[in-house]
Design an enzyme around this catalytic site. Structure first.
Site, mmCIF file in Angstrom:
data_model
loop_
_atom_site.group_PDB
_atom_site.id
_atom_site.type_symbol
_atom_site.label_atom_id
_atom_site.label_comp_id
_atom_site.label_asym_id
_atom_site.label_seq_id
_atom_site.Cartn_x
_atom_site.Cartn_y
_atom_site.Cartn_z
ATOM 1 C CE LYS A 1 43.192 42.236 42.362
ATOM 2 N NZ LYS A 1 43.943 40.997 42.410
ATOM 3 C CG MET B 1 44.688 47.710 33.381
ATOM 4 S SD MET B 1 42.865 47.667 33.290
ATOM 5 C CE MET B 1 42.509 49.178 32.367
ATOM 6 C CG ASP C 1 37.636 50.027 41.529
ATOM 7 O OD1 ASP C 1 36.485 49.574 41.477
ATOM 8 O OD2 ASP C 1 38.106 50.804 40.687
#
Lengths: 254, 254
Positions: free
Chosen positions: A57, A172, A35
């Site tokens: 990403k 996130m 990643d």
């Protein structure tokens, strides 16, 4: 030799928070698919001869990206390669591992999963704040505030998330913070509940913005954020309100 | 040299799941105070000259034990020793770290916290089951089913724990499993919800008992358990119902 795929947790950011097993897997890999969020210093720990391929990403690319990663893993394993799929944090927390595991199983590929230190726990250690505390936080919960379409998921259990006796960590969470806080306050969470944003947890350039849940969106809007962010909410974070960016601790034990 | 204390996560059981940083701290320690639950193979990784002291099983000794541990840490650090307090899993999840950190700060001792792979994530990796899954589990939650008095805590948010769209992990859940399940079913959790007990997660002698939430207490009662246990509840564990003890996977990647 038969090929294989290992889903390996790279930990929260600090390369020293890799596990011994993750290091061993990296050092015996033929190919490492990593990643973009994984630190270059961690990718560099892979076997020198290993091919290293960045695979986008997490959460910010179209989903065909995911299909492409799965095809690559299956193709490489069928060629007899030892493939390491290196994921930020822990593979089993918001890592979309189910899709990869199902596809690899269907293709008859041997799989192993190596857990990692998830970002919330890396950040809590750096903050020196326990996520559980008798009388204050009997329950710890993690959610993601970033659905497939980049918006706040519609099916969040707001009542569970507004429980004043839980410690909550939102992965996130920076983009949808305003809406998240509106919904929490509408569900009765005390506006004075301590809350904190941590950007790039455990990295050398970690930043912290301490506030209350009501004042956090305003304080965050005044900062420019570019790395992955976690939002912490709960009574246990009371001592962190004074935290402002940058907040890296000077007092490390060597 | 000034003394210091590091609270270090030993990970879920498998010695290879220690972090590189935890290993470094162990190898530069003067004294290691370790929980009985930490595997001897991990304690053996400490610097050869370090004094190694067992400090009692977490949760199963009187609380004066905790005061004694804190006094020892402060005394040793004041003598200039580098003290490592080695805790199972991650120090910030059900590790009673707040009491230790507060006391050490009050005594002016330098502290560092090194996170670890928490038991739930170690077990999930071994099961190859992601705790989060779009549509099935947006939220992951950890609780302890073992209060100060050894009974089920009274202040659990049962509604949050009965949410069918969460993955729940109950730490130290074996003793109070019967009562826990009664309460969950009373709060509307579907009796057919997949549930699983994992004993000694990630250790060579790990055992698994797969069931539904309604049938788990009966299946568990038929087994003799002696190690630390986790209870997993949620739709993502559907594929684990056939698991029976012992269930160590043969197919490891070398």
């Amino acid at each position: 030799e038969k090929g294989s795929v290992a889903l390996v947790g790279a930990g929260p950011g600090d390369p020293e928070l890799l596990t011994l097993k993750a290091l061993r897997m990296l050092q015996s890999a033929d190919v490492v698919l990593y990643d973009d969020l994984v630190a270059p210093a961690i990718v560099d720990m892979a076997r020198r001869e290993a091919e290293k391929i960045a695979v986008g990403k997490r959460g910010y690319k179209p989903s065909c990206q995911q299909d492409h990663i799965i095809s690559m893993m299956i193709g490489l394993a069928k060629e007899g390669k030892r493939v390491v799929r290196l994921k930020g944090g822990d593979p089993m927390i918001f890592g979309r591992a189910t899709e990869e595991i199902s596809a690899l199983r269907a293709a008859g590929i041997a799989i192993e999963v190596v857990p990692g230190v998830t970002a919330a726990l890396g950040a809590a250690a750096a903050l020196q704040v326990s996520l559980t505390e008798r009388d204050k936080a009997r329950r710890v919960q993690f959610i993601t505030a970033h659905a497939h379409d980049g918006k706040l998921p519609q099916d969040i259990d707001w009542r569970a998330l507004s429980d004043p006796r839980a410690s909550s960590v939102v992965y996130m969470g920076a983009r949808t913070l305003g809406v998240l806080v509106e919904r929490l306050l509408a569900h009765g969470l005390d506006p004075a509940t301590p809350a904190l944003l941590v950007e790039r947890a455990t990295c050398a350039d970690e930043r912290r913005i301490g506030a209350t849940i009501a004042s956090l969106p305003g304080k965050v809007a005044a900062e420019t954020l570019s790395g992955p962010c976690l939002i912490f909410i709960g009574a246990v974070f009371a001592a962190t309100e004074g935290e402002v960016a940058p907040a890296k601790e000077a007092a490390q034990i060597d």
